[in-house]
Design a protein around this motif. Structure first.
Motif, PDB file in Angstrom:
ATOM      1  N   LYS A   2       0.849  -1.187   0.000  1.00 37.01           N
ATOM      2  CA  LYS A   2       0.000   0.000   0.000  1.00 37.01           C
ATOM      3  C   LYS A   2       0.885   1.237   0.000  1.00 37.01           C
ATOM      4  O   LYS A   2       1.855   1.311   0.739  1.00 37.01           O
ATOM      5  CB  LYS A   2      -0.902  -0.002   1.231  1.00 37.01           C
ATOM      6  N   TYR A   4       0.982   5.643   0.118  1.00 38.93           N
ATOM      7  CA  TYR A   4       0.288   6.787   0.709  1.00 38.93           C
ATOM      8  C   TYR A   4       0.739   8.049  -0.001  1.00 38.93           C
ATOM      9  O   TYR A   4       1.835   8.108  -0.560  1.00 38.93           O
ATOM     10  CB  TYR A   4       0.596   6.873   2.204  1.00 38.93           C
ATOM     11  N   ALA A 118       5.672   4.402   0.812  1.00 37.06           N
ATOM     12  CA  ALA A 118       5.151   3.117   1.272  1.00 37.06           C
ATOM     13  C   ALA A 118       6.026   2.635   2.414  1.00 37.06           C
ATOM     14  O   ALA A 118       7.220   2.934   2.470  1.00 37.06           O
ATOM     15  CB  ALA A 118       5.138   2.091   0.138  1.00 37.06           C
ATOM     16  N   ARG A 126       1.403  -1.211   7.420  1.00 35.63           N
ATOM     17  CA  ARG A 126       0.143  -0.457   7.291  1.00 35.63           C
ATOM     18  C   ARG A 126      -0.352   0.002   8.662  1.00 35.63           C
ATOM     19  O   ARG A 126      -0.805   1.128   8.828  1.00 35.63           O
ATOM     20  CB  ARG A 126      -0.905  -1.295   6.570  1.00 35.63           C
TER      21      ARG A 126
END
Length: 158
Positions: A2, A4, A118, A126
């Motif tokens: 993920k 950001y 990330a 996360r």
């Protein structure tokens, strides 16, 4: 993995030449980074060295709990007095891609930053981002905004 995104914008009451001269010098980054980060440029550059594509910049940082680590970024793109991009080559992030954009406006310069990053370690990364990394990154950019105002002044709104 993920990723950001953090976007910031700041108007600075200086000329485009002054903005570019300041922000394109690797050594000035320490002046706009929070002291608690323990940020030190370890690359051997002269004070008047300006960024160029392919430039490698090394640092020591202590982003969490005072634990010092090495960080290496590369300047990957430069358009004189318009933008430059730095990308992590080694350091605390799984990915770091930071664009710095400059645009002349009435009374000064509009600076926009676009950061994509990330965190490694999957679900733990996360969770770490949710609990403290995102806030720390935001705090760094908030400190930066105040430091820039302290150096150059605050843009007067019309």
């Amino acid at each position: 993995m993920k990723s950001y995104v953090l976007k910031t914008e700041q108007a600075i009451p200086i000329t485009l030449d002054m903005a570019w001269d300041f922000f394109s010098s690797p050594l000035n980054l320490a002046r706009i980074t929070p002291p608690d980060m323990g940020f030190v440029v370890t690359s051997d550059y002269a004070a008047d060295t300006k960024i160029y594509p392919g430039m490698i910049i090394t640092y020591k940082i202590a982003p969490l709990l005072g634990i010092t680590m090495n960080w290496m970024t590369e300047i990957t793109h430069v358009a004189d007095k318009q933008y430059f991009t730095d990308e992590q080559r080694f350091g605390p992030y799984a990915m770091w891609h930071h664009q710095h954009h400059f645009k002349e406006i009435e009374g000064g310069v509009l600076m926009n930053d676009i950061l994509h990053y990330a965190i490694p370690y999957g679900i733990i990364g996360r969770l770490s981002n949710s609990l403290f990394v995102a806030n720390k990154v935001k705090e760094i950019f908030e400190f930066r905004e105040k430091a820039i105002e302290g150096i150059f002044g605050k843009m007067q709104r019309t």
